[in-house]
Write an enzyme that holds these catalytic residues in place. Structure first.
Site, PDB file in Angstrom:
ATOM      1  N   CYS A 152     -19.405   1.453   9.143  1.00  0.00           N
ATOM      2  CA  CYS A 152     -18.661   0.767  10.193  1.00  0.00           C
ATOM      3  C   CYS A 152     -17.426   1.619  10.438  1.00  0.00           C
ATOM      4  O   CYS A 152     -16.592   1.759   9.538  1.00  0.00           O
ATOM      5  CB  CYS A 152     -18.276  -0.631   9.713  1.00  0.00           C
ATOM      6  SG  CYS A 152     -17.116  -1.480  10.798  1.00  0.00           S
ATOM      7  N   CYS A 165       0.144   4.700   7.117  1.00  0.00           N
ATOM      8  CA  CYS A 165      -0.500   4.511   8.429  1.00  0.00           C
ATOM      9  C   CYS A 165       0.490   3.771   9.346  1.00  0.00           C
ATOM     10  O   CYS A 165       0.913   2.649   9.026  1.00  0.00           O
ATOM     11  CB  CYS A 165      -1.789   3.721   8.279  1.00  0.00           C
ATOM     12  SG  CYS A 165      -2.875   4.392   6.991  1.00  0.00           S
ATOM     13  N   CYS A 212     -19.507  -6.553   4.106  1.00  0.00           N
ATOM     14  CA  CYS A 212     -18.822  -5.316   4.463  1.00  0.00           C
ATOM     15  C   CYS A 212     -17.524  -5.259   3.661  1.00  0.00           C
ATOM     16  O   CYS A 212     -16.897  -6.295   3.447  1.00  0.00           O
ATOM     17  CB  CYS A 212     -18.523  -5.351   5.960  1.00  0.00           C
ATOM     18  SG  CYS A 212     -17.572  -3.952   6.547  1.00  0.00           S
ATOM     19  N   CYS A 263       0.315  -0.016  10.390  1.00  0.00           N
ATOM     20  CA  CYS A 263      -0.099  -1.006   9.395  1.00  0.00           C
ATOM     21  C   CYS A 263       1.087  -1.731   8.761  1.00  0.00           C
ATOM     22  O   CYS A 263       1.987  -1.110   8.189  1.00  0.00           O
ATOM     23  CB  CYS A 263      -0.930  -0.337   8.318  1.00  0.00           C
ATOM     24  SG  CYS A 263      -1.531  -1.520   7.105  1.00  0.00           S
ATOM     25  N   ARG A 281     -17.575  -3.751  18.175  1.00  0.00           N
ATOM     26  CA  ARG A 281     -16.747  -4.913  17.806  1.00  0.00           C
ATOM     27  C   ARG A 281     -15.430  -4.913  18.551  1.00  0.00           C
ATOM     28  O   ARG A 281     -14.636  -3.979  18.406  1.00  0.00           O
ATOM     29  CB  ARG A 281     -16.399  -4.875  16.310  1.00  0.00           C
ATOM     30  CG  ARG A 281     -17.560  -5.067  15.439  1.00  0.00           C
ATOM     31  CD  ARG A 281     -17.165  -5.137  13.972  1.00  0.00           C
ATOM     32  NE  ARG A 281     -18.345  -4.843  13.187  1.00  0.00           N
ATOM     33  CZ  ARG A 281     -19.347  -5.679  13.014  1.00  0.00           C
ATOM     34  NH1 ARG A 281     -19.295  -6.891  13.536  1.00  0.00           N
ATOM     35  NH2 ARG A 281     -20.412  -5.335  12.323  1.00  0.00           N
ATOM     36  N   CYS A 326       0.835  -1.211   0.000  1.00  0.00           N
ATOM     37  CA  CYS A 326       0.000   0.000   0.000  1.00  0.00           C
ATOM     38  C   CYS A 326       0.871   1.262   0.000  1.00  0.00           C
ATOM     39  O   CYS A 326       1.897   1.335   0.667  1.00  0.00           O
ATOM     40  CB  CYS A 326      -0.916  -0.013   1.219  1.00  0.00           C
ATOM     41  SG  CYS A 326      -1.991   1.420   1.294  1.00  0.00           S
TER      42      CYS A 326
HETATM   43  S1  SF4 Z   1      -4.292   1.008   6.904  1.00  0.00           S
HETATM   44 FE1  SF4 Z   1      -2.625  -0.019   5.759  1.00  0.00          FE
HETATM   45  S2  SF4 Z   1      -3.635  -0.783   3.915  1.00  0.00           S
HETATM   46 FE2  SF4 Z   1      -5.011   0.763   4.788  1.00  0.00          FE
HETATM   47  S3  SF4 Z   1      -4.465   2.711   3.806  1.00  0.00           S
HETATM   48 FE3  SF4 Z   1      -3.234   2.595   5.691  1.00  0.00          FE
HETATM   49  S4  SF4 Z   1      -1.275   1.648   5.042  1.00  0.00           S
HETATM   50 FE4  SF4 Z   1      -2.777   1.231   3.424  1.00  0.00          FE
END
Ligand code: SF4
Length: 326
Positions: A184, A51, A124, A54, A256, A47
């Site tokens: 959600c 984040c 979902c 992640c 959840r 990705c």
């Molecule tokens: S949470 Fe992970 S997969 Fe989702 S946008 Fe952020 S870096 Fe990308």
């Protein structure tokens, strides 16, 4: 609700707080039912976003490899197994910034959704940013709920994500609301935020109109290679307080107990259920992280006399697919 109202609830004596939350839960939900959701990563890793929690971000060396988008037939096989195992909600997640109408990968996701929605579970998806056109297309294909978390408070958010803003997230959520899909939306705790940040996050959620249908409370799984790999586990009583406050503030939402259950004891999870959590992810894997095994969860539910939420039966055809009307 305002921050000070939420703070007052959160700070009330622990047993008064969880007793009140249990009372609110029993007013709105069937006794001891827990919804079992199965989560599948249909496009893992690689990705572009940053984040900090992640493992799927291409910016961090986490050992997660970028994979292609899973074909519909493979997704269907997993969805059918999930339904046989008692799941009433099937969630599909893709690791990318967002989706755009006309894009071949988005068309493939729509086709997958059309097929999965015929199985009679809530469907979902969590596909990142979208605008109203994509939201309408997903709703038309049979998606019942769209997951897009706000993650944390607006103030703490820039410490965690810099490639898209808190407002970008709110814009996506507004598109989802306008399309008629259920929202959600929740967050992650244990990223270094304060308890006040957690309540600020809850304040934002309680002011959604309509209120979120489902609120995932995730405890950070500190993934090796991510900037948050050294974060300490969340204190169980802080987690229980937050769940109880969420239950009181959002009585109709499914709360959840999501990522991070592998770090909770059975007793800790029992307290979370008492305080108003009424949904878990079921199956031994989340998107990339571990989850308690299905056998362990079945045993825990049996010992606590908890029942899996009965599947919905009132399906109505929607543009060639099926929807449970959520
Ligand atoms: S949470 Fe992970 S997969 Fe989702 S946008 Fe952020 S870096 Fe990308």
């Amino acid at each position: 609700m305002t921050l000070s109202e939420l703070q007052r609830i959160y700070d009330s004596p622990f047993f008064d707080l969880i007793a009140r939350a249990r009372g609110v839960f029993l007013e709105h939900w069937t006794g001891n039912e827990i919804q079992l959701c199965t989560l599948l990563s249909i496009k893992t890793g690689g990705c572009s976003e940053d984040c900090g929690y992640c493992a799927q971000s291409a910016r961090y060396d986490t050992g997660v490899k970028a994979e292609r988008l899973m074909p519909a037939a493979e997704v269907m096989a997993v969805a059918e197994r999930a339904r046989e195992n008692g799941a009433t909600r099937f969630c599909m997640g893709a690791a990318w910034k967002g989706v755009r109408e006309g894009d071949a990968r988005f068309e493939q996701v729509l086709e997958t959704v059309r097929q999965v929605s015929r199985l009679g579970m809530e469907v979902c998806v969590t596909l990142g940013q979208l605008s109203l056109n994509e939201a309408r297309a997903l709703k038309g294909a049979g998606v019942t709920a769209y997951n897009h978390n706000i993650d944390t408070s607006p103030e703490f958010y820039p410490e965690i994500v810099t490639t898209h803003t808190f407002q970008d997230r709110l814009d996506t959520i507004a598109a989802v609301q306008e399309s008629g899909m259920a929202v959600c939306c929740g967050g992650i705790i244990g990223m270094g935020e304060t308890e006040r940040d957690r309540l600020r996050m809850l304040e934002v959620l309680t002011n959604f109109d309509p209120a979120p249908e489902s609120v995932p409370i995730n405890c950070l799984i500190a993934m090796p290679g991510t900037p948050l790999e050294e974060q300490a586990p969340v204190d169980i009583f802080q987690l229980v307080r937050l769940i109880a406050t969420t239950r009181i503030a959002l009585p109709h939402a499914k709360v959840r107990l999501s990522a991070g259950r592998t770090r909770l004891t059975r007793e800790g999870q029992a307290l979370c259920f008492f305080a108003g959590a009424n949904s878990i992810f079921y199956g031994d894997k989340l998107l990339t992280a571990k989850n308690p095994g299905a056998d362990q969860d079945r045993q825990l539910m049996e010992e606590l006399d908890l029942l899996p939420q009965a599947p919905f039966t009132d399906f109505h055809p929607v543009e060639g697919a099926l929807s449970n009307g959520v």
